[in-house]
Design an enzyme around this catalytic site. Structure first.
Site, PDB file in Angstrom:
ATOM      1  N   GLU A 111       4.642   5.014   3.824  1.00 12.88           N
ATOM      2  CA  GLU A 111       4.663   4.220   2.595  1.00 12.88           C
ATOM      3  C   GLU A 111       5.480   4.909   1.506  1.00 12.88           C
ATOM      4  OE1 GLU A 111       0.430   1.830   2.961  1.00 12.88           O
ATOM      5  OE2 GLU A 111       0.436   3.834   2.083  1.00 12.88           O
ATOM      6  N   GLU A 131      -3.843   3.596  10.009  1.00 15.64           N
ATOM      7  CA  GLU A 131      -5.022   3.300   9.192  1.00 15.64           C
ATOM      8  C   GLU A 131      -6.016   2.388   9.905  1.00 15.64           C
ATOM      9  OE1 GLU A 131      -1.966   4.448   6.056  1.00 15.64           O
ATOM     10  OE2 GLU A 131      -1.993   3.549   8.046  1.00 15.64           O
TER      11      GLU A 131
END
Length: 260
Positions: A111, A131
């Site tokens: 990210e 995640e």
């Protein structure tokens, strides 16, 4: 305790290296420090371009430090003025940032790379959003990836957490360039040096228009540009640099940008 962030400044370029063995994971304190560094970069007129990388050749960054989280760092804690990693939510960050991905970019590490304007990757670099397996949300990736990849490719990565290698990332346009590992830092500095010699007010206008117009209709965004309602555009259109660009073109010479 060693400094988790190493910096180097040369010729208008700021290099920021996350150095937290073994995986360059980022805890709350490191994120706040990165926010301070990038806010300083944003506000220092002598700095034109930044490079973000990780120490070593194994990890760019493993993202959120799960060990720190287990020890008490809250996932919704104080990440600092720029959000996680210092750049994802930093207001008015209108200067180019290059990600030099030197290894695994995992979760929040990927990210962070997506928050940069250009991404260079070593040939052995890999990307993943695990995640899903930790029972949490890759929030920034869930927002950004479907806008940069075909929907089904983005959802594949988000829903499975599978690995994407540098070749595949380059094929989808997520990575600008693949570089041999021993040339990655040099190539990042070469590109940064080229940008540092470019027109800073134009770069600022580009970043602001791209960012602020993302949710606008094209005609509304064009109207705002024409009416000089973007601050960076207004500054550019009334600048000495814009006049210098026109003069240099007419005189067939290289422009000298002053940033004003």
């Amino acid at each position: 305790m060693t400094n988790p962030i190493k910096t180097r400044v040369e010729g208008g370029v700021l290099e920021v290296i996350v150095d937290r063995p073994k995986a360059n994971a980022i805890d709350l304190a490191t994120s706040r420090l990165m926010g301070e560094i990038f806010a300083g970069f944003r506000d220092d007129a002598s700095l034109r371009v930044a490079i973000l990388s990780g120490a070593g050749e194994r990890f760019f960054s493993a993202g959120w430090d799960l060990k720190a989280a287990a020890a008490g760092d809250a996932v919704d804690g104080d990440y600092g003025c720029g959000g996680f990693g210092g750049i994802q939510e930093l207001p008015d960050l209108n200067k180019p940032i290059i990600a030099a991905v030197n290894g695994m970019a995992v979760g929040g590490g990927w990210e962070l790379a997506l928050s940069c304007d250009l991404i260079l990757a070593s040939r052995h670099a890999t990307f993943s959003l695990p995640e899903i397996r930790a029972g949490t949300l890759a929030d920034a990736a869930s927002i950004k990836l479907p806008k940069r990849l075909p929907y089904h490719v983005a959802m594949d990565l988000l829903l499975t957490g599978r690995w994407m290698d540098a070749e595949e990332a380059h094929g989808w346009g997520v990575v600008n360039e693949i570089v041999e590992a021993d040339r990655l830092a040099g190539r990042a500095w070469e590109l940064a040096g080229m940008l540092a010699n470019g027109p800073p007010l134009v770069f600022a206008a580009i970043k602001e228009v791209v960012r602020e117009s993302e949710a606008m209709r094209a005609q509304d965004a064009l109207r705002r540009v024409g009416e000089r309602r973007f601050p960076a555009v207004d500054r550019l259109y009334g600048s000495a640099d814009q006049k210098e660009g026109a003069r240099a073109f007419a005189e067939k010479r290289e422009p000298v940008w002053k940033g004003r």
